[in-house]
Design a protein around this motif. Structure first.
Motif, PDB file in Angstrom:
ATOM      1  N   GLY A 282      43.850  36.712  31.182  1.00  0.00           N
ATOM      2  CA  GLY A 282      42.604  36.048  31.542  1.00  0.00           C
ATOM      3  C   GLY A 282      42.274  36.029  33.020  1.00  0.00           C
ATOM      4  O   GLY A 282      41.152  35.690  33.402  1.00  0.00           O
ATOM      5  N   GLY A 283      43.198  36.367  33.881  1.00  0.00           N
ATOM      6  CA  GLY A 283      42.895  36.349  35.316  1.00  0.00           C
ATOM      7  C   GLY A 283      44.174  36.296  36.117  1.00  0.00           C
ATOM      8  O   GLY A 283      45.262  36.123  35.558  1.00  0.00           O
ATOM      9  N   PRO A 284      44.075  36.496  37.425  1.00  0.00           N
ATOM     10  CA  PRO A 284      42.850  36.516  38.231  1.00  0.00           C
ATOM     11  C   PRO A 284      42.135  37.855  38.205  1.00  0.00           C
ATOM     12  O   PRO A 284      42.763  38.900  38.186  1.00  0.00           O
ATOM     13  CB  PRO A 284      43.376  36.212  39.642  1.00  0.00           C
ATOM     14  CG  PRO A 284      44.777  36.753  39.646  1.00  0.00           C
ATOM     15  CD  PRO A 284      45.290  36.533  38.254  1.00  0.00           C
ATOM     16  N   HIS A 285      40.813  37.769  38.219  1.00  0.00           N
ATOM     17  CA  HIS A 285      39.939  38.932  38.281  1.00  0.00           C
ATOM     18  C   HIS A 285      38.807  38.624  39.250  1.00  0.00           C
ATOM     19  O   HIS A 285      38.368  37.476  39.335  1.00  0.00           O
ATOM     20  CB  HIS A 285      39.337  39.250  36.909  1.00  0.00           C
ATOM     21  CG  HIS A 285      40.356  39.463  35.837  1.00  0.00           C
ATOM     22  ND1 HIS A 285      40.232  38.918  34.573  1.00  0.00           N
ATOM     23  CD2 HIS A 285      41.533  40.134  35.845  1.00  0.00           C
ATOM     24  CE1 HIS A 285      41.282  39.264  33.833  1.00  0.00           C
ATOM     25  NE2 HIS A 285      42.086  39.998  34.585  1.00  0.00           N
ATOM     26  N   ALA A 286      38.332  39.619  39.962  1.00  0.00           N
ATOM     27  CA  ALA A 286      37.266  39.403  40.946  1.00  0.00           C
ATOM     28  C   ALA A 286      35.910  39.514  40.281  1.00  0.00           C
ATOM     29  O   ALA A 286      35.519  40.580  39.810  1.00  0.00           O
ATOM     30  CB  ALA A 286      37.388  40.427  42.076  1.00  0.00           C
TER      31      ALA A 286
END
Length: 971
Positions: A282-286
């Protein structure tokens, strides 16, 4: 007198704690002797008020060795079940080029960097972020993009707020949201809008817009159903009616589809996860936001721009910094403090690595796979939800049983599909999809025939009018770095321009920058952690959820609260979630009139901004002369607002770097007025093992795992901001059942408040770092770390007291984990400013302390427990030498304008220039202390790539995409 059973041993002589804590036993004794204390226990007793001290040691077990921790993480990982993820819903498998994984994501030169507020020592990551902005702006067809946001769902929320701000004429009208939006986005924006009184109206826009006044419109491209729609008519109608338009756009799809800007949209948002960033549960994503003309000054988050340095060279910096929330406070456009810089850098390098041609090829191949799958399903007699799509095909089945048969059959063969509804199954293709995967999917549907040819044919499953014809990513940087040798050297060149924690201490007060150990980092890229989709079935994620539950329990033990949620994916989001819990608690008790949040004048600006976003009104409480909360003013504000006090936000230790002895009185006064106490956990590094905010008066706190718990700062992100609450607020933690994920309000540990991020556990991918840190340190090690943080800060303050006075001190003249050096009198006498000192520290090889916060004209220094005595002495030497240079100005040996401080920093090109007409020598400019000349500490000279940057020029001449090479050649 401290309680007899309070832990009193703070040594860390063996195992991992000894490697995490910088000063060894001899150094600790030397530092204590300087301060006049016999032991760390005596120092702690003198510094920390007895009224807040814990009466029990942390119940975390013994510290584990690195091998034991990695074995435990392997065990957690073994309980996850990685599959080929074809769930989609905004999260996709992707290939991370090994050269990017090794040289960015796993490289401390990139992941230990701080936010680029000192641009002269941040030119490498600023260039990478400018590449990101250019790539996003080009792909979306809009004028300018920011340097990343936190996730797609909260980015849509930010866009809604932006439309409301910018469209003042229709600000009170509803925002129309495409019913075909991702469900996780719907969940998040519903909660955000409700908190601030924005009316959302969800509608099927295929037949046009609803009647009535409209503030803005939000569209999804492709939609949640996978459908690709021609939005031009809806956008044109919205604009004719005075509304603004946001499109949540898949960035890879923009390589083939007419982009939002060319369809007339004002704003585009989305995430860049599928540009080489793992799923990470689920993340981290920019995330990203791009806007059209006239909106750049409304953008939330950060914006990298191009200015010039003192010699006229182009130089990068954060632009429009007056928008930063620590300045604008409750007038801030957003409460976002961090971004997702490390992941934005990785995504930008994915764009550099592949170039526009590579992105077109990947997008075309993904689309071809989806086309082949759709054709085979149609031939098999199945009905598709949409005949127009990019990468996602959804199939409408006759019964729930039929859908379950398909889902379970595919899972047994190693592929996860999406259960969209009881009778609808979704399949999303990505760059890792193969013909074999498609064959397995078709077999699950009972279609035996192999899919048709999957190579791109130039024919698309969407209208020819939607096929992109414009060029994008035309800048040479996206065409000139192709071979791995070039890529490796480009990444090294950029990192060499920066100063990160791998080179020097970063003594930033309020922004703890300490060791991010390699053993803590190692597990995050394991496929069993990194390859898990956030909406994968629960039985495939038992390892992840066990690790998260254990970490939440440990954080609850450390803070003294009843429960913790790790869902907030930044400190700002943790603040928001905590304040939302307070607001929801009062509403549940029938006290809707409790809408005032008291905030001390010294608080970080995100506090006020978060309060506003949670639907609260900010009332500022004055700060007394000694830096504490003005109790008389607090009582006055409480008396002036009977029955309206929702709570107070305080930072402890205070933003002034001291333990306020009357914190219990502050908490009691607010409780007596019916309010709740929010204790900002930004300074928890001074409390762990010594005091528990949940036990000395707090009802809720957020923590910063990227500070106290060792998740690296990554140049401004990734971060995690868990929210911790007392028993009566547990039901108001963020709901985990976001986006149709398994989990519900009655699941243990899940709350009833709206989710704050797009994934059930937020940026779960970096949580193994903090779990490993706590396990490696154990309760005694964590307590020792806190004691050493107090030691190093007080040592720096004591050693520099004859050169720079410490502005605030607490009991017995001591500080907490940071000290504020007051330069204001020196500035009056010399004209040399605290900013001049920051720039001069670069010449000594240091990142500056925190500048002008919380008091203008000061520097806030936090050495942390991880710095050894040699490094601390090197910093002290630099500060003493700089004080002598200030004295030269006071004594009229140099004018301030001609001093090395005002000209600092000094790049190699300046020092080595043919002419030198300055009032000081080249040696003083570049090698002001013996250690920089190869004596004492050894040669380790860092030269910044540029001279001091002209910030005002950059704001007047805003350039926020990659300038042409000629701009650099001309300089």
């Amino acid at each position: 007198m401290v309680r007899p059973d309070t832990p009193r041993t703070y040594t860390a002589e063996h195992g991992f704690p000894a490697r995490h804590i910088g000063p060894d036993t001899a150094a600790t004794e030397q530092m204590l002797a300087t301060l006049g204390y016999d032991s760390l226990a005596d120092l702690v007793d003198a510094a920390v008020p007895e009224t807040i001290r814990t009466d029990r040691p942390l119940q975390l077990g013994d510290a584990l060795s690195e091998s034991q921790v990695l074995a435990a993480l392997k065990l957690f990982a073994s309980h996850n079940r990685p599959k080929k993820q074809m769930i989609g819903q905004g999260f996709y498998e992707t290939e991370t080029p090994a050269v990017i994984r090794r040289n960015v994501l796993e490289n401390p030169a990139w992941y230990t960097a701080y936010t680029p507020y000192q641009p002269e020592i941040s030119q490498g990551r600023l260039e990478a972020l400018l590449n990101f902005q250019t790539m996003v702006a080009d792909l979306t067809g809009l004028e300018i993009a920011n340097a990343s946001l936190l996730d797609e769902a909260s980015a849509v929320a930010e866009a809604i707020l932006l439309m409301r701000r910018a469209n003042k004429k229709h600000a009170e009208a509803p925002v129309i949201v495409d019913a075909d939006i991702f469900p996780q986005t719907r969940d998040v924006i519903t909660g955000r809008a409700e908190a601030v009184g924005i009316q959302l109206q969800f509608a099927d826009l295929s037949a046009g817009l609803p009647a009535g006044e409209i503030c803005g419109v939000v569209l999804q491209q492709p939609g949640n159903s996978g459908a690709v729609m021609d939005h031009r008519a809806v956008i044109a109608e919205a604009k004719d009616r005075g509304a603004m338009v946001t499109v949540a756009a898949d960035l890879l799809a923009c390589a083939l589809l007419t982009p939002p800007g060319e369809q007339g949209a004002d704003i585009a948002v989305g995430n860049t996860q599928r540009f080489g960033v793992p799923l990470f549960f689920g993340g981290p994503h920019a995330a990203y936001m791009a806007v059209g003309p006239g909106l750049q000054r409304q953008l939330p988050g950060r914006l990298v721009g191009v200015s010039v340095d003192a010699e006229g060279r182009p130089a990068y910096r954060l632009a429009l910094q007056t928008r930063e929330q620590h300045i604008r406070r409750q007038k801030a456009t957003s409460n976002i403090c961090t971004a997702q810089v490390l992941l934005a850098v990785a995504a930008s390098m994915y764009g550099v690595y592949h170039g526009p041609g590579g992105l077109r090829r990947i997008a075309a191949e993904v689309h071809a796979h989806a086309q082949a799958l759709a054709a085979a399903l149609r031939a098999g007699g199945f009905s598709l939800v949409s005949e127009s799509f990019f990468d996602t095909v959804q199939v409408q089945l006759d019964t729930a049983e039929a859908a379950e048969t398909v889902i379970s059959g595919a899972e047994e063969s190693g592929i996860n599909l999406r259960r969209v509804t009881e009778t609808t199954v979704g399949i999303s293709c990505d760059e890792t999809t193969t013909p074999e995967h498609l064959a397995v999917v078709l077999q699950a549907f009972g279609v035996a025939a192999a899919p048709d040819e999957q190579q791109p044919t130039g024919q698309y499953a969407f209208s020819s009018e939607l096929v992109r014809s414009s060029e994008f990513m035309t800048h040479p940087v996206f065409h000139s770095v192709r071979s791995e040798t070039q890529m490796m050297r480009y990444l090294r060149k950029l990192s060499d321009r920066d100063l990160a924690l791998d080179r020097t201490m970063i003594p930033l007060g309020s922004c703890t920058m300490k060791l991010n150990a390699a053993a803590e980092m190692e597990a995050i890229s394991w496929p069993e952690f990194a390859g898990i989709h956030p909406f994968a079935p629960e039985h495939q994620t038992t390892g992840w959820r066990a690790l998260i539950e254990d970490l939440e329990d440990k954080l609850a033990e450390i803070t003294g609260y009843a429960a913790v949620s790790v869902q907030p994916n930044a400190g700002s989001q943790g603040e928001y979630a905590g304040l939302l819990a307070i607001r929801q608690y009062h509403l549940a008790n029938g006290e809707a009139e409790r809408d005032i949040c008291l905030i001390p004048a010294s608080a970080h600006g995100t506090n006020a901004a978060s309060a506003v976003l949670a639907g609260l009104q900010v009332v500022v409480v004055a700060t007394a002369a000694d830096g504490t909360i003005d109790m008389e003013d607090l009582q006055a504000k409480l008396s002036q607002n009977p029955d309206r006090i929702a709570g107070i936000m305080i930072t402890y230790p205070s933003t002034h770097g001291v333990y306020e002895s009357d914190v219990r009185e502050v908490c009691a006064a607010v409780h007596d007025a019916g309010g709740q106490v929010y204790i900002d956990g930004a300074n928890l590094n001074a409390l762990v093992g010594l005091a528990e905010p949940g036990r000395f008066g707090g009802d809720v706190s957020h923590l910063n795992l990227h500070k106290t718990f060792c998740i690296p700062h990554g140049g401004g992100g990734p971060g995690v901001g868990p929210v911790a609450v007392a028993e009566h607020l547990v039901d108001f933690l963020p709901r985990r059942g976001v986006g149709g994920a398994s989990g519900s309000a009655d699941e243990a540990g899940a709350g009833s408040s709206a989710p704050v991020t797009a994934a059930p556990y937020g940026s779960a991918g970096v949580l193994p770092i903090s779990w490993a840190y706590v396990a490696l340190m154990g309760g005694d090690g964590l307590t020792a770390a806190t004691a050493h943080a107090l030691l190093t800060a007080n040592y720096v303050a004591a050693r520099l007291k004859d050169h720079y006075p410490t502005l605030y001190t607490g009991e017995n003249g001591l500080v907490a984990h940071e000290c504020i050096l007051d330069l204001r009198e020196l500035t009056k006498a010399s004209g040399i400013t605290a900013e001049d000192v920051c720039k001069r520290l670069i010449d000594y090889g240091f990142h500056a302390p925190t500048l002008a916060f919380p008091v203008a004209g000061t520097l806030m220094v936090e050495p942390t427990e991880s710095e050894d005595l040699g490094e601390i002495e090197r910093f002290i030497e630099a500060m003493v030498a700089i004080r002598a240079e200030i004295q030269q100005v006071i004594d009229a040996e140099h004018d301030a304008a001609d001093s090395p401080l005002r000209h600092a920093p000094h790049p190699a090109a300046v020092v080595a220039s043919e002419t030198w007409d300055r009032a000081y020598s080249r040696q003083q400019a570049a090698f002001p202390v013996p250690g920089l000349r190869g004596e004492g500490f050894g040669p380790d000279k860092y030269f910044p790539p540029v001279s001091r940057i002209d910030g005002a020029h950059g704001d007047r001449n805003l350039v926020c995409s990659c300038p042409p090479p000629e701009a650099f050649a001309a300089s």
